[in-house]
Design an enzyme around this catalytic site. Structure first.
Site, PDB file in Angstrom:
ATOM      1  N   ASP A  64       1.141  -1.116  -0.014  1.00  0.00           N
ATOM      2  CA  ASP A  64      -0.411  -0.158   0.176  1.00  0.00           C
ATOM      3  C   ASP A  64       0.519   1.129   0.301  1.00  0.00           C
ATOM      4  O   ASP A  64       2.027   0.947  -0.004  1.00  0.00           O
ATOM      5  CB  ASP A  64      -0.617  -0.046   1.337  1.00  0.00           C
ATOM      6  CG  ASP A  64      -1.788   1.142   1.293  1.00  0.00           C
ATOM      7  OD1 ASP A  64      -2.297   1.815   0.621  1.00  0.00           O
ATOM      8  OD2 ASP A  64      -1.654   2.054   2.624  1.00  0.00           O
ATOM      9  N   SER A  65      -0.183   1.986  -0.201  1.00  0.00           N
ATOM     10  CA  SER A  65       1.039   3.790  -0.173  1.00  0.00           C
ATOM     11  C   SER A  65       1.334   4.467   1.015  1.00  0.00           C
ATOM     12  O   SER A  65       2.439   4.466   1.603  1.00  0.00           O
ATOM     13  CB  SER A  65       0.003   4.509  -0.218  1.00  0.00           C
ATOM     14  OG  SER A  65      -1.302   4.800   0.189  1.00  0.00           O
ATOM     15  N   CYS A  78     -11.258   3.983  -1.053  1.00  0.00           N
ATOM     16  CA  CYS A  78      -9.842   3.965  -0.611  1.00  0.00           C
ATOM     17  C   CYS A  78      -9.256   3.286   0.786  1.00  0.00           C
ATOM     18  O   CYS A  78     -10.860   2.728   1.617  1.00  0.00           O
ATOM     19  CB  CYS A  78      -9.540   5.576   0.244  1.00  0.00           C
ATOM     20  SG  CYS A  78      -8.407   6.106   0.674  1.00  0.00           S
ATOM     21  N   GLU A 101      -6.048   9.010   9.371  1.00  0.00           N
ATOM     22  CA  GLU A 101      -4.430   8.953   9.790  1.00  0.00           C
ATOM     23  C   GLU A 101      -4.645   9.827  11.170  1.00  0.00           C
ATOM     24  O   GLU A 101      -3.486   9.706  12.584  1.00  0.00           O
ATOM     25  CB  GLU A 101      -3.242   9.588   8.862  1.00  0.00           C
ATOM     26  CG  GLU A 101      -3.484   7.864   7.911  1.00  0.00           C
ATOM     27  CD  GLU A 101      -2.891   8.059   6.552  1.00  0.00           C
ATOM     28  OE1 GLU A 101      -1.283   9.415   6.774  1.00  0.00           O
ATOM     29  OE2 GLU A 101      -2.411   7.785   5.854  1.00  0.00           O
ATOM     30  N   CYS A 157      -4.706  -1.364  -2.023  1.00  0.00           N
ATOM     31  CA  CYS A 157      -4.830   0.497  -2.002  1.00  0.00           C
ATOM     32  C   CYS A 157      -5.404   0.857  -3.571  1.00  0.00           C
ATOM     33  O   CYS A 157      -5.113   0.524  -4.521  1.00  0.00           O
ATOM     34  CB  CYS A 157      -2.906   0.871  -1.892  1.00  0.00           C
ATOM     35  SG  CYS A 157      -3.058   2.296  -3.070  1.00  0.00           S
ATOM     36  N   HIS A 187      -9.191   3.246   3.846  1.00  0.00           N
ATOM     37  CA  HIS A 187      -9.041   4.434   5.030  1.00  0.00           C
ATOM     38  C   HIS A 187     -10.384   4.008   5.645  1.00  0.00           C
ATOM     39  O   HIS A 187     -10.498   4.499   6.392  1.00  0.00           O
ATOM     40  CB  HIS A 187      -9.011   5.686   5.384  1.00  0.00           C
ATOM     41  CG  HIS A 187      -6.570   5.622   5.034  1.00  0.00           C
ATOM     42  ND1 HIS A 187      -6.374   5.431   4.241  1.00  0.00           N
ATOM     43  CD2 HIS A 187      -6.075   6.179   5.524  1.00  0.00           C
ATOM     44  CE1 HIS A 187      -5.498   6.165   4.584  1.00  0.00           C
ATOM     45  NE2 HIS A 187      -5.038   6.835   4.693  1.00  0.00           N
TER      46      HIS A 187
HETATM   47  N1  DGL Z   1      -4.269   3.985   0.379  1.00  0.00           N
HETATM   48  C1  DGL Z   1      -5.000   4.878  -0.577  1.00  0.00           C
HETATM   49  C2  DGL Z   1      -5.505   4.624  -1.503  1.00  0.00           C
HETATM   50  O1  DGL Z   1      -6.389   2.975  -1.004  1.00  0.00           O
HETATM   51  C3  DGL Z   1      -5.245   5.525   0.445  1.00  0.00           C
HETATM   52  C4  DGL Z   1      -3.963   6.876   0.252  1.00  0.00           C
HETATM   53  C5  DGL Z   1      -2.902   7.741  -0.749  1.00  0.00           C
HETATM   54  O2  DGL Z   1      -3.480   8.598  -1.155  1.00  0.00           O
HETATM   55  O3  DGL Z   1      -1.948   7.100  -1.372  1.00  0.00           O
HETATM   56  O4  DGL Z   1      -6.125   5.081  -2.674  1.00  0.00           O
END
Ligand code: DGL
Length: 271
Positions: free
Chosen positions: A10-11, A184, A152, A73, A186
Site C-alpha cells: 500500500d502507499s 480507499c 491518519e 491500495c 482508510h
Molecule cells: N491507500 C490509498 C488508497 O486506498 C489512500 C492513501 C493515498 O492517497 O495514498 O487509495
C-alpha cells in the site's frame, strides 16, 4: 506446502485494513507487508509515478519470494495493476475489481456511489468495471481527499470529520444511491461518520472483505494455499519509519507489530 508468503502493499498504513481482512480469512498464510510511508499519498500523484512506485515495490516483494501479490491500495490498484500484472509471473490481485463485484451485487436501485482519492476517481476504473458487470448501473463518484489524512490523525469520531463528510457526500442524497463503495483503504474506518451523513439504509461496500475472499478463492484454485501447519510469520517493511505506522497498526491489526524494517525502495527500480 506453499509456505512462501503473500506480498501485500500500500502507499502507507491504509493497506493494513486489507491485511486485517486477509489475516481473518486466511490465518494460516505468511505475509510480507510493504507500506510506502515515505511517499504517501499516492492519491494526488500521476499515473506514471504510481506505476513507477508500484513497480519498485513489486521488485522488492519478489526478493521475498512471494507466491502472490495483493495491491492493498485502491489508487495503486486503479492505476498500476495492469502494468504490474504484465511484469510478473505470479498472481496479482487488486482491491478495485472485488469491490466492484460486491457493489454490483449489493445494489437494488442500480445507482452506485463510489468515493476514493482524486487519482482513483479520475481513473474511472470503478465506472468501467461496474458497467462491465452490469451496463444498466449508474455510477456517481466523488473524490474525498481529506478523508485519509483525517483518519491518519485519528479524527474518526469528530465534528470536523462530520462536517467534511456532509460537504463531500451531500450530493449522493440527490441520486437514488443504495450502495456506496468505500474506494480507499482508510474509508472503512469512517463507516459510522458516513452512516450518520447518509443514513442507515445505504449499503457500505468495503472492498477489503471481497479482496480477501477473492485471494482465498485464487489460492485454492491455483492449489497454493499454505498447508504446512507451521507457525505463521508476518513481516512489515516501510520506506520511512513513522510513528503513524505503529499507532495505526496497533489500532487496526489483531496482533501487535513488534518489528518493522525500513527499506530503501528507490534501489528496486530495476528487476
Ligand atoms: N491507500 C490509498 C488508497 O486506498 C489512500 C492513501 C493515498 O492517497 O495514498 O487509495
Amino acid at each position: 506446502m506453499n509456505q512462501e508468503p503473500i506480498g501485500v502493499f500500500d502507499s502507507g498504513v491504509g493497506g493494513l485494513t486489507v491485511t486485517r481482512e486477509i489475516m481473518r480469512q486466511l490465518p494460516e498464510e505468511n505475509l510480507v507487508y510493504f507500506g510506502d510511508t515515505a511517499r504517501v499519498p499516492y492519491g494526488s500523484k500521476s499515473k506514471q509515478t504510481i506505476i513507477r512506485y508500484s513497480t519498485q515495490i513489486t521488485n522488492f516483494l519478489k526478493t521475498k519470494n512471494v507466491k502472490a501479490i495483493v495491491i492493498a491500495c485502491n489508487t495503486a490498484s486503479a492505476l498500476a495493476l495492469e502494468s504490474i500484472a504484465e511484469k510478473v509471473d505470479i498472481p496479482v490481485i487488486g482491491v478495485v475489481w472485488p469491490g466492484a463485484i460486491a457493489a454490483a451485487e449489493a445494489t437494488k436501485t442500480k445507482n452506485i456511489g463510489v468515493i476514493g482519492t482524486a487519482a482513483t476517481i479520475k481513473s474511472k476504473v470503478y465506472n468501467r468495471y461496474l458497467h462491465q458487470l452490469n451496463p444498466e448501473i449508474t455510477v456517481v463518484t466523488k473524490a474525498c481527499p481529506l478523508f485519509a489524512p483525517l483518519v491518519e490523525e485519528g479524527l474518526v469520531e469528530d465534528r470536523v470529520t462530520d462536517d467534511i463528510a456532509n460537504r463531500y457526500l451531500g450530493e449522493f442524497k440527490d441520486y437514488n444511491v443504495d450502495a456506496l463503495v468505500l474506494g480507499c483503504t482508510h474509508y472503512p474506518l469512517l463507516s459510522n461518520t458516513i452512516r450518520r451523513t447518509l443514513g442507515d439504509k445505504i449499503k457500505l461496500v468495503n472492498p477489503a472483505y471481497e479482496t480477501a475472499k477473492s485471494l482465498k478463492e485464487m489460492l485454492i484454485s491455483k492449489k497454493i494455499l499454505n498447508t504446512s501447519g507451521e507457525e505463521v510469520h508476518h513481516e512489515y517493511y516501510v520506506s520511512d519509519m513513522t510513528d503513524q505506522f505503529t499507532s495505526f497498526a496497533d489500532r487496526v491489526l489483531p496482533f501487535s507489530v513488534d518489528k518493522i524494517r525500513v527499506v530503501n525502495i528507490e534501489k528496486y527500480e530495476q528487476e
